[in-house]
Design a protein around this motif. Structure first.
Motif, PDB file in Angstrom:
ATOM      1  N   THR A  33       0.833  -1.200   0.000  1.00 37.37           N
ATOM      2  CA  THR A  33       0.000   0.000   0.000  1.00 37.37           C
ATOM      3  C   THR A  33       0.866   1.247   0.000  1.00 37.37           C
ATOM      4  OG1 THR A  33      -1.654  -1.203   1.264  1.00 37.37           O
ATOM      5  CG2 THR A  33      -1.866   1.194   1.204  1.00 37.37           C
ATOM      6  N   SER A  34       0.476   2.275  -0.755  1.00 30.95           N
ATOM      7  CA  SER A  34       1.297   3.477  -0.913  1.00 30.95           C
ATOM      8  C   SER A  34       1.331   4.342   0.344  1.00 30.95           C
ATOM      9  CB  SER A  34       0.796   4.305  -2.097  1.00 30.95           C
ATOM     10  OG  SER A  34      -0.556   4.681  -1.896  1.00 30.95           O
ATOM     11  N   SER A  35       0.255   4.343   1.133  1.00 34.66           N
ATOM     12  CA  SER A  35       0.206   5.189   2.331  1.00 34.66           C
ATOM     13  C   SER A  35       0.918   4.481   3.480  1.00 34.66           C
ATOM     14  CB  SER A  35      -1.253   5.478   2.713  1.00 34.66           C
ATOM     15  OG  SER A  35      -1.319   6.309   3.839  1.00 34.66           O
ATOM     16  N   VAL A  36       2.263   4.601   3.473  1.00 34.03           N
ATOM     17  CA  VAL A  36       3.084   3.791   4.377  1.00 34.03           C
ATOM     18  C   VAL A  36       2.830   4.112   5.843  1.00 34.03           C
ATOM     19  CG1 VAL A  36       5.444   3.203   5.008  1.00 34.03           C
ATOM     20  CG2 VAL A  36       4.864   3.581   2.620  1.00 34.03           C
ATOM     21  N   LEU A  37       2.842   5.409   6.196  1.00 35.11           N
ATOM     22  CA  LEU A  37       2.712   5.769   7.604  1.00 35.11           C
ATOM     23  C   LEU A  37       1.360   5.350   8.161  1.00 35.11           C
ATOM     24  CD1 LEU A  37       3.896   7.065  10.091  1.00 35.11           C
ATOM     25  CD2 LEU A  37       3.085   9.287   9.268  1.00 35.11           C
ATOM     26  N   ASP A  38       0.272   5.597   7.383  1.00 33.01           N
ATOM     27  CA  ASP A  38      -1.067   5.203   7.834  1.00 33.01           C
ATOM     28  C   ASP A  38      -1.136   3.705   8.059  1.00 33.01           C
ATOM     29  OD1 ASP A  38      -2.928   7.628   5.838  1.00 33.01           O
ATOM     30  OD2 ASP A  38      -1.911   7.793   7.757  1.00 33.01           O
ATOM     31  N   GLU A  39      -0.559   2.932   7.140  1.00 28.75           N
ATOM     32  CA  GLU A  39      -0.587   1.478   7.269  1.00 28.75           C
ATOM     33  C   GLU A  39       0.226   1.013   8.466  1.00 28.75           C
ATOM     34  OE1 GLU A  39      -3.401   0.557   4.716  1.00 28.75           O
ATOM     35  OE2 GLU A  39      -2.323  -0.864   5.978  1.00 28.75           O
ATOM     36  N   LYS A  40       1.355   1.699   8.744  1.00 31.07           N
ATOM     37  CA  LYS A  40       2.151   1.345   9.923  1.00 31.07           C
ATOM     38  C   LYS A  40       1.335   1.514  11.188  1.00 31.07           C
ATOM     39  CE  LYS A  40       6.793   2.539   8.225  1.00 31.07           C
ATOM     40  NZ  LYS A  40       7.904   3.489   8.349  1.00 31.07           N
ATOM     41  N   VAL A  41       0.678   2.672  11.293  1.00 34.15           N
ATOM     42  CA  VAL A  41      -0.111   2.955  12.485  1.00 34.15           C
ATOM     43  C   VAL A  41      -1.262   1.962  12.624  1.00 34.15           C
ATOM     44  CG1 VAL A  41      -1.583   4.654  13.624  1.00 34.15           C
ATOM     45  CG2 VAL A  41       0.525   5.386  12.505  1.00 34.15           C
ATOM     46  N   LYS A  42      -1.982   1.699  11.513  1.00 34.58           N
ATOM     47  CA  LYS A  42      -3.093   0.744  11.563  1.00 34.58           C
ATOM     48  C   LYS A  42      -2.606  -0.647  11.965  1.00 34.58           C
ATOM     49  CE  LYS A  42      -5.966   3.007   8.006  1.00 34.58           C
ATOM     50  NZ  LYS A  42      -6.487   2.880   6.623  1.00 34.58           N
ATOM     51  N   SER A  43      -1.458  -1.048  11.418  1.00 34.36           N
ATOM     52  CA  SER A  43      -0.930  -2.380  11.718  1.00 34.36           C
ATOM     53  C   SER A  43      -0.547  -2.499  13.184  1.00 34.36           C
ATOM     54  CB  SER A  43       0.292  -2.667  10.824  1.00 34.36           C
ATOM     55  OG  SER A  43      -0.073  -2.671   9.466  1.00 34.36           O
ATOM     56  N   LEU A  44       0.132  -1.473  13.712  1.00 31.19           N
ATOM     57  CA  LEU A  44       0.527  -1.516  15.121  1.00 31.19           C
ATOM     58  C   LEU A  44      -0.691  -1.408  16.031  1.00 31.19           C
ATOM     59  CD1 LEU A  44       3.752   0.648  14.902  1.00 31.19           C
ATOM     60  CD2 LEU A  44       3.620  -1.794  15.369  1.00 31.19           C
ATOM     61  N   ASP A  45      -1.686  -0.618  15.623  1.00 32.61           N
ATOM     62  CA  ASP A  45      -2.919  -0.522  16.413  1.00 32.61           C
ATOM     63  C   ASP A  45      -3.666  -1.854  16.458  1.00 32.61           C
ATOM     64  OD1 ASP A  45      -3.807   2.928  15.606  1.00 32.61           O
ATOM     65  OD2 ASP A  45      -2.630   2.062  17.233  1.00 32.61           O
ATOM     66  N   SER A  46      -3.543  -2.637  15.406  1.00 37.73           N
ATOM     67  CA  SER A  46      -4.225  -3.938  15.380  1.00 37.73           C
ATOM     68  C   SER A  46      -3.461  -4.991  16.172  1.00 37.73           C
ATOM     69  CB  SER A  46      -4.422  -4.408  13.933  1.00 37.73           C
ATOM     70  OG  SER A  46      -3.179  -4.737  13.337  1.00 37.73           O
ATOM     71  N   GLY A  47      -2.271  -4.631  16.656  1.00 40.62           N
ATOM     72  CA  GLY A  47      -1.510  -5.548  17.499  1.00 40.62           C
ATOM     73  C   GLY A  47      -0.243  -6.079  16.879  1.00 40.62           C
ATOM     74  N   ALA A  48       0.048  -5.720  15.607  1.00 37.05           N
ATOM     75  CA  ALA A  48       1.255  -6.225  14.953  1.00 37.05           C
ATOM     76  C   ALA A  48       2.504  -5.691  15.643  1.00 37.05           C
ATOM     77  CB  ALA A  48       1.259  -5.833  13.478  1.00 37.05           C
ATOM     78  N   GLU A  49       3.535  -6.512  15.668  1.00 39.22           N
ATOM     79  CA  GLU A  49       4.788  -6.107  16.306  1.00 39.22           C
ATOM     80  C   GLU A  49       5.749  -5.421  15.345  1.00 39.22           C
ATOM     81  OE1 GLU A  49       2.979  -8.589  19.223  1.00 39.22           O
ATOM     82  OE2 GLU A  49       3.239  -8.916  17.074  1.00 39.22           O
ATOM     83  N   ALA A  50       5.604  -5.627  14.031  1.00 39.85           N
ATOM     84  CA  ALA A  50       6.550  -5.054  13.076  1.00 39.85           C
ATOM     85  C   ALA A  50       5.869  -4.849  11.727  1.00 39.85           C
ATOM     86  CB  ALA A  50       7.778  -5.955  12.918  1.00 39.85           C
ATOM     87  N   PHE A  51       6.522  -4.059  10.852  1.00 38.61           N
ATOM     88  CA  PHE A  51       5.917  -3.648   9.590  1.00 38.61           C
ATOM     89  C   PHE A  51       7.015  -3.477   8.544  1.00 38.61           C
ATOM     90  CE2 PHE A  51       2.590  -1.451   7.172  1.00 38.61           C
ATOM     91  CZ  PHE A  51       3.351  -0.703   6.291  1.00 38.61           C
ATOM     92  N   LEU A  52       6.768  -3.981   7.331  1.00 40.96           N
ATOM     93  CA  LEU A  52       7.661  -3.756   6.198  1.00 40.96           C
ATOM     94  C   LEU A  52       6.840  -3.395   4.971  1.00 40.96           C
ATOM     95  CD1 LEU A  52      10.291  -6.656   6.369  1.00 40.96           C
ATOM     96  CD2 LEU A  52      10.682  -4.249   6.813  1.00 40.96           C
ATOM     97  N   LYS A  53       7.415  -2.545   4.117  1.00 43.62           N
ATOM     98  CA  LYS A  53       6.745  -2.146   2.874  1.00 43.62           C
ATOM     99  C   LYS A  53       7.332  -2.916   1.702  1.00 43.62           C
ATOM    100  CE  LYS A  53       5.577   1.881   0.033  1.00 43.62           C
ATOM    101  NZ  LYS A  53       5.907   1.204  -1.227  1.00 43.62           N
ATOM    102  N   LYS A  54       6.440  -3.378   0.806  1.00 45.40           N
ATOM    103  CA  LYS A  54       6.897  -4.005  -0.433  1.00 45.40           C
ATOM    104  C   LYS A  54       7.329  -2.917  -1.416  1.00 45.40           C
ATOM    105  CE  LYS A  54       3.454  -7.751  -0.110  1.00 45.40           C
ATOM    106  NZ  LYS A  54       2.252  -8.318  -0.752  1.00 45.40           N
ATOM    107  N   PRO A  55       8.378  -3.132  -2.221  1.00 37.52           N
ATOM    108  CA  PRO A  55       9.280  -4.291  -2.149  1.00 37.52           C
ATOM    109  C   PRO A  55      10.177  -4.170  -0.928  1.00 37.52           C
ATOM    110  CG  PRO A  55      10.052  -2.748  -3.804  1.00 37.52           C
ATOM    111  CD  PRO A  55       8.731  -2.222  -3.329  1.00 37.52           C
ATOM    112  N   PHE A  56      10.338  -5.248  -0.163  1.00 43.84           N
ATOM    113  CA  PHE A  56      11.084  -5.173   1.073  1.00 43.84           C
ATOM    114  C   PHE A  56      12.558  -5.447   0.837  1.00 43.84           C
ATOM    115  CE2 PHE A  56      11.330  -9.713   1.073  1.00 43.84           C
ATOM    116  CZ  PHE A  56      10.096 -10.168   0.643  1.00 43.84           C
ATOM    117  N   ASP A  57      13.364  -4.935   1.783  1.00 39.40           N
ATOM    118  CA  ASP A  57      14.801  -5.154   1.761  1.00 39.40           C
ATOM    119  C   ASP A  57      15.082  -6.458   2.494  1.00 39.40           C
ATOM    120  OD1 ASP A  57      17.562  -4.369   3.534  1.00 39.40           O
ATOM    121  OD2 ASP A  57      17.616  -4.058   1.382  1.00 39.40           O
ATOM    122  N   VAL A  58      15.742  -7.428   1.837  1.00 39.17           N
ATOM    123  CA  VAL A  58      15.934  -8.767   2.411  1.00 39.17           C
ATOM    124  C   VAL A  58      16.688  -8.716   3.740  1.00 39.17           C
ATOM    125  CG1 VAL A  58      16.999 -11.039   2.078  1.00 39.17           C
ATOM    126  CG2 VAL A  58      15.715  -9.956   0.216  1.00 39.17           C
TER     127      VAL A  58
END
Length: 452
Positions: free
Chosen positions: A86-111
């Motif tokens: 998803t292009s809106s990286v910061l919003d997705e980070k916040v939503k993911s952490l709010d849902s309980g996720a411990e970490a977040f990476l954006k595609k394409p990810f760095d190995v």
């Protein structure tokens, strides 16, 4: 070694993730699904050690899967790594952490970053599993002697502290130029609290640090920058004004020069090429001060145009490249600085996920304000004076001193101890730092090992 569940509707991404896990984590067992509901059933049946999940899935979203995992007592300790395009990286980070996720990476990810995240999350899971086993053991054996109970408690606390150090070290390793930053801050804090008995603030308030305050200050030092895991590595590792774009810009200018020669362009344009190349080489060094004359010349030349290989008209320098070359302090642009400063909010969001005991709940507040100044000129809230806790003021002073004296950052001046202390004094005179606490820091000589 460990069991991982991958949920993504892109089969190529699933195959790639499985290949990475099997290559870098021998013995890893990976299970996969391409649908949110089926993926959740897979997690409930196998109770893995790690879940890697996409946000956009058939049936239910990755956020909803994460919410259900964290609401289930049998699953809530499974760490979740969200990977999304998803292009809106910061919003997705916040939503993911709010849902309980411990970490977040954006595609394409760095190995390498993916590997570091997986390694940290597996360590987290093992540490939590060990803590749960220790807790159950203590509950079952209520007849443990007080001495044995104290020993177990200390071992558990030591393990927690060790985990914090491992996590902080892993995060520092994401940057090529701040590898030991957190460790140095924590070591200086340890020496400061060990050598300082009575503290006085700028407002005249005097106190003696308790053992609990000292312990919590050291923990805060290890945790203060964990939000940097969400700052893109190309910004953290931007060693010059252009960073990784430097060679690209020189190559483009070389192409422009050959085009000018072949097309027999006027001499002024050829002169512009030599001037532009000279400025790019000189101003790429962050230690160089950009003069008004250089700024004017570069701005004029940057707007020259050429036709690229696809026939499109381009300026000699892009807006981003011009802005980067004319940064007055450091290497990052204003937009990049905002992303760096956002690490404070991300740190706070991460710490909000930790269920601190009551006597350690203040750590989150201390960490959140470590970039605030007494005059209100800091961030993220711009608070002033007595709104900044004494413990936060100490952390701020030590963090600034470490940054000033670090020899790991080629994009910044490495100040001597004496020069750094003079800068702290100047900041205290300008009411940015607590003058009394700066004096206490100087008296402690916390930058020196006990053997020095």
């Amino acid at each position: 070694m460990f069991k991982a569940v991958i949920i993504d509707d892109d089969r190529q991404i699933v195959s790639l993730l499985e290949a990475i896990l099997h290559r870098y984590f021998p013995g890893c067992v990976s299970l996969s699904e391409f649908d949110g509901v089926k993926g959740l059933a897979l997690i409930r049946n196998h109770k893995p050690d790690l879940v890697i999940i996409d946000v956009n899935l058939p049936s239910i979203s990755g956020h909803e899967v994460c919410n259900q995992i964290k609401r289930d007592p049998q699953l809530k300790n499974i760490p979740v790594l969200v990977i999304t395009g998803t292009s809106s990286v910061l919003d997705e980070k916040v939503k993911s952490l709010d849902s309980g996720a411990e970490a977040f990476l954006k595609k394409p990810f760095d190995v390498p970053e993916l590997i570091a995240q997986v390694r940290s999350l597996i360590r987290l899971k093992r540490a939590e599993d060990e803590l749960l086993r220790e807790r159950d053991l203590l509950k079952r054996d209520v007849r443990l002697k007080d001495e044995e109970l104290e020993k177990k408690f200390q071992e558990t606390k030591d393990m927690f502290n060790s985990f914090i150090e491992v996590m902080a070290t892993a995060i520092d390793s994401l940057s090529d130029y701040n590898y030991n930053s957190t460790k140095r801050v924590a070591r200086m804090m340890s020496r400061f609290v060990a050598r300082t008995k009575v503290l006085e603030t700028a407002e005249g308030f005097t106190t003696e640090l308790t053992e609990l305050q000292k312990e919590n200050l050291i923990i805060a030092s290890w945790l203060h920058d964990i939000g940097k895991m969400f700052v893109p590595s190309q910004i953290l590792n931007k060693y010059s004004r252009l960073g990784s774009r430097y060679e690209l810009v020189l190559q483009r200018l070389e192409t422009i020069y050959h085009w000018l020669v072949v097309s027999e362009s006027d001499q002024p344009l050829i002169d512009d090429y030599f001037k532009c190349r000279e400025l790019v080489v000189r101003l790429n060094d962050p230690r160089v001060t950009v003069t008004a004359e250089e700024l004017q010349s570069l701005q004029r030349i940057a707007e020259n145009v050429f036709h690229d290989f696809s026939g499109r008209t381009q300026t000699w320098l892009s807006k981003y490249e011009f802005e980067s070359l004319t940064v007055q302090n450091g290497t990052v642009t204003q937009e990049e600085r905002i992303q760096i400063e956002n690490h404070v909010k991300m740190t706070d969001l991460l710490l909000s996920k930790i269920h601190f005991p009551a006597d350690k709940s203040v750590i989150r507040e201390w960490v959140y304000g470590h970039h605030e100044y007494l005059d209100g000129g800091g961030y993220p809230l711009g608070v002033t004076g007595d709104m900044i806790p004494l413990e936060t003021r100490i952390l701020t002073i030590i963090d600034i001193f470490e940054a000033l004296t670090s020899n790991e950052r080629p994009y910044k001046i490495c100040y001597s101890t004496e020069e750094a202390l003079r800068i702290l004094d100047d900041m205290a005179q300008k009411r940015k730092l607590d003058k009394a606490l700066v004096c206490s820091f100087k008296e402690s000589k916390a930058w020196q090992d006990d053997g020095e």
